[in-house]
Structure formats: structure tokens, C-alpha cells
Enzyme design. Structure first.
Site, short mmCIF file in Angstrom:
data_model
loop_
_atom_site.label_atom_id
_atom_site.label_comp_id
_atom_site.label_asym_id
_atom_site.label_seq_id
_atom_site.Cartn_x
_atom_site.Cartn_y
_atom_site.Cartn_z
N LYS A 125 0.90 -1.20 -0.06
CA LYS A 125 0.09 0.03 0.01
C LYS A 125 0.87 1.37 0.02
O LYS A 125 2.06 1.11 0.66
CB LYS A 125 -1.01 0.14 1.28
CG LYS A 125 -2.34 0.82 1.12
CD LYS A 125 -3.15 0.08 0.43
CE LYS A 125 -4.51 1.02 0.34
NZ LYS A 125 -5.57 0.20 -0.38
N ASP A 165 -7.01 4.27 -4.72
CA ASP A 165 -7.36 4.14 -3.40
C ASP A 165 -8.11 5.55 -3.13
O ASP A 165 -8.47 6.40 -4.08
CB ASP A 165 -6.69 3.89 -2.12
CG ASP A 165 -7.09 3.39 -0.97
OD1 ASP A 165 -7.59 2.41 -1.03
OD2 ASP A 165 -7.30 4.19 -0.09
O1 2IT Z 1 -8.07 -1.46 -0.60
C1 2IT Z 1 -7.92 -2.04 -1.94
O2 2IT Z 1 -8.09 -3.30 -1.97
C2 2IT Z 1 -7.63 -1.06 -2.90
N1 2IT Z 1 -7.54 0.03 -2.90
C3 2IT Z 1 -7.46 -1.87 -4.34
C4 2IT Z 1 -6.18 -2.28 -4.56
C5 2IT Z 1 -5.76 -2.70 -5.94
O3 2IT Z 1 -4.68 -2.92 -6.06
O4 2IT Z 1 -6.54 -2.56 -6.86
#
Ligand code: 2IT
Length: 443
Positions: A125, A165
Site C-alpha cells: 500500500k 484508493d
Molecule cells: O483497498 C484495496 O483493495 C484497493 N484500494 C485496491 C487495490 C488494488 O490494487 O486494486
């Protein structure tokens, strides 16, 4: 013999002040503890100590110039949490509330969420404390370019594949992708959530919301109920809320609330039709308020309040962590709500989750919202094959994956004829990651 309290104390001591990270680890470790305790192999290999330590954390300065010509400095991050199952995968969040603690909790949760999807993705993340609120399109572009100039050293289609996100949607992914391509001179699937004309997947914008509703359908089926005729409270007004509302309408449910940092809107008639397109306009206005919806459609606005005081059958938090408190949980239950499914990550406080889990039916974000990252995984597959699937192909796979996740929850969370979705999601996600870590040795 392993001891839960001393394990948690160690985590807290090693990560001082990181409240959200402590909360996510505690909820997870509590629910997998019996599996861990009864498995000396895991204890000898220090599996939990390894899973709670990110493989790598990158923090960097993001300098950019605003429209007045002033220099601005933000902080950028990428937490590469775990790569046992595949390249690090997870979104980027641009919001003033972003801290290392928030991104560590999100990266930790992402690892197990991605494991649940059945696709080969590790967990990561990232993001920045940059606030898109009130920024011009050019400012957002310059910020994204500066952010990517540094991030590009650390990511790649087989290394780490970020996505969107909160605060990062199709527009931002476009600017980030353009800068990556320019720096590396490579057109690759290094980001997901791209535009469909340049490598993106159909259904990705809708996927988190659609997936959440498919998951709720499975939960309801366990109770011999379905979506039709039920009344829903949704929080947020961004991408996740939009996708969820779209699908609930399609399946005959009615959504009466959305919310923003300024308060919540109650629309007795239900949020449907053109009103949904208006949500997309609101997001692109960069103002981060929901009140204009009430003015536009004659709905009621409750300033400073959350939607959980509204009597409904089902609640789906779609905004951010800890957006549903202990009091909110009590109010929902008292008002007859019988199901809460988190589409936001760790949407409920620990106390709220405990109440909902004991009194009604509750499922955590890492199961409910996994459809978003699942379709990101499908975007990676399509990019590797250099072709694109149709809408129905992607939607069918998303359906199937949400079904797999529900099966996993039922398998590991079966408890006196009911499903404990917290145990099911955490143990189901954990077992696969733990076995992969074991197989790959001490690395
Ligand atoms: O919290 C999540 O799963 C997302 N923001 C999507 C992450 C993604 O790699 O699509």
C-alpha cells in the site's frame, strides 16, 4: 508456549504510536491465534513475527509547485508488506490523514485480502498526505508526476503494482502511468485502474462496489434472504459507494444514504438513475463535500452526522477506517439493521465490530471489498497476455472470485451453524500466506 498478550506487546513496542497498525494486527492475530497455537511449525518459523514486519518501507519527499508558483512539500510512501504470493499489490491513497501507521495497517490487511482472492498477488500500500481538495487539475498532474518520479525506482510489473484508493482514481492513475512510461521508456502493466483504451480492464471502476454486493448476496443467501426489497445505508460518495449503489439498484434494493466529511444525505426516494452520475461529478469537483447532492435533488442533509442513525436493513460502510463507532453499531442494531458488510478497510472500530459480530451478521473489509483488487489482478493478467476481456468475462470472474471468498469464509469460520466472517476471512487468508512463507525459507 506462545502467548497472545506478549506477542501484541512486542508489536506495540516495535511500532510505537502506530494505532491503526496495532488495531489491524490485534484483530487479525486474535482470530488466527488458535491455529497458530496449535501449530508448532509456525511458531518455530516465527511466522507471525515475520508477517507483522513489512518487507520494505520506502518514504520520500514529494516537492511540487502550485498554481501560485509556491513550492509545496508532501511526503510519499510505499509499504511493500509481503511478497510470498506474488508481486506487492495494493492501492495508493492521497489524503491528509495518510501516515505510516495507516499505510502499514492497509498493507498488512491487503496481504490477506489478496490471498483470499485466489490470484497470485502479494500485499502493499502507498500514498501521500497530499490533499486533492481544492486543487486544480494541473496541480494534481504536477503532484502525480513528482510522486512517480521517485516511486518509479521501486515498482515494476513483476515487483510492485500500485492502483487507486481514496483520492486516486482514473485521472490520477493516468498521470502516474504517463510519468512512469516516460521515465522507464516502457509501456507495461505497472499500475492497475488504467483507462480501458490504454490497458485498463472493463469493470475495474465498478469492481469494489459490485464485489461487495455480490458478497452480501452470498451472506443473505445463508439467511434465506436476498437484496430485493431491502433498504441500505451507504457511507461515502466515491468510487466504492457508486459501484455498490449501482449494483444494489440493479438487484432491486434501495439505497437511502450517502455521506462525506461534511455530513450525510438522506434520500427517501432512493439514490438511482441520473443521481448516480451526479456522484461522479461531485468527486471530480475536488471539494470533498456531499451537501450539494441534497440541494440538487431535494434530499435532507444532516451536517456533521454519520448515516448510521438512519433506520435501515443493511449497512455498507464505503468511506474509510473507523468510520463506524461502538455507538453507531448499537444504534444500527437497535433500529433493526441485521447485516453490516464493510466495503471500507477496517470500517468499524474494534468495539463496533465486536458488537455487530455478536448481535447481527458482520463481515470485514478484507473479504467484502476484495473484488476491487481481484479485478486489478485480472487487469494484470490481461496486460501480460496483451489482450482485453469483455465486460461479461470480467464480471463472471469477479462473481466467481467473490463466491470463492465466501466459501473460504464458510470453511474456516463455521461456528454453530453460522459463519463467523472475521475468523473465516482471517484464517482463510492467513493459511495460504503462512504456507508460502514456510516453503520459501527464511527470507
Ligand atoms: O483497498 C484495496 O483493495 C484497493 N484500494 C485496491 C487495490 C488494488 O490494487 O486494486
Amino acid at each position: 508456549m506462545a502467548d497472545f498478550n506478549s506477542f501484541m506487546n512486542q508489536v506495540i513496542a516495535r511500532n510505537p504510536g502506530e494505532r491503526e497498525f496495532h488495531q489491524a494486527v490485534k484483530e487479525f492475530v486474535e482470530s488466527i491465534w488458535t491455529v497458530y497455537e496449535s501449530n508448532p511449525r509456525y511458531q518455530e518459523a516465527k511466522i507471525l513475527e515475520r508477517l507483522t514486519e513489512p518487507e520494505r518501507v520506502v518514504m520520500f519527499r514529494v516537492p511540487w509547485i502550485d498554481d501560485r508558483g509556491d513550492v509545496q512539500i508532501n511526503r510519499g510512501y510505499r509499504v511493500e508488506f509481503n511478497s510470498a504470493l506474488g508481486p506487492y499489490k495494493g492501492g495508493l491513497r492521497f489524503h491528509p490523514s495518510v501516515t505510516l501507521s495507516v499505510l502499514k495497517f492497509l498493507g498488512f490487511e491487503q496481504t490477506f485480502k489478496n490471498s483470499l482472492t485466489t490470484l497470485p498477488m502479494g500485499g502493499g500500500k502507498g500514498g501521500s498526505d497530499f490533499s486533492p481538495k481544492g486543487k486544480s487539475d494541473n496541480e494534481i498532474m504536477r503532484f502525480c508526476q513528482s510522486f512517480m518520479t521517485e516511486l518509479s525506482r521501486h515498482i515494476g510489473p513483476s515487483t510492485d503494482v500500485p492502483a487507486g484508493d481514496i483520492g486516486v482514481g482514473g485521472r490520477e492513475i493516468g498521470y502516474l502511468f504517463g510519468q512512469y512510461k516516460r521515465i522507464k521508456n516502457e509501456f507495461t502493466g505497472v499500475l492497475t485502474g488504467k483507462g480501458v483504451m490504454w490497458g485498463g480492464s472493463l469493470i475495474r471502476p465498478e469492481a469494489t462496489g459490485f464485489g461487495a454486493v455480490y458478497f452480501v448476496q452470498h451472506m443473505l443467501k445463508e439467511m434465506n434472504k436476498d437484496i430485493e426489497g431491502h433498504c441500505f445505508a451507504i457511507s461515502g460518495f466515491g468510487n466504492v459507494a457508486w459501484g455498490a449503489i449501482l449494483k444494489i439498484n440493479e438487484l432491486g434494493g434501495k439505497v437511502v444514504t450517502i455521506s462525506g466529511p461534511d455530513g450525510y444525505v438522506y434520500d427517501e426516494e432512493g439514490i438511482s438513475g441520473d443521481k448516480l452520475d451526479y456522484l461522479l461529478e461531485l468527486r471530480l469537483s475536488n471539494n470533498d463535500i456531499v451537501e450539494p447532492y441534497a440541494n440538487e435533488y431535494g434530499a435532507t442533509f444532516f451536517p456533521g452526522k454519520r448515516p448510521w442513525i438512519q433506520p435501515v436493513d443493511i449497512a455498507i460502510p464505503c468511506a474509510c477506517e473507523n468510520e463506524l463507532s461502538e455507538d453507531d453499531a448499537k444504534t444500527l442494531v437497535d433500529n433493526g439493521c441485521f447485516l453490516v458488510a464493510e466495503a471500507s478497510n477496517m470500517g468499524c472500530t474494534a468495539e463496533a465490530a465486536e458488537i455487530l459480530r455478536n448481535k447481527i451478521v458482520y463481515a470485514p473489509g478484507k473479504a467484502v471489498n476484495a473484488g476491487g483488487v481481484a479485478v486489478s489482478g485480472l487487469e494484470m493478467t490481461q496486460n501480460s497476455m496483451r489482450l482485453s476481456w469483455t465486460r461479461s468475462e470480467v464480471d463472471e470472474r469477479l462473481h466467481q472470485i467473490m463466491g470463492f471468498i465466501h466459501d473460504t469464509c464458510s470453511k474456516y469460520g463455521a461456528k454453530s451453524g453460522k459463519v463467523d466472517y472475521v475468523v473465516g476471512a482471517n484464517v482463510g487468508g492467513f493459511v495460504k500466506v503462512a504456507e508460502a512463507v514456510m516453503a520459501q525459507g527464511v527470507v
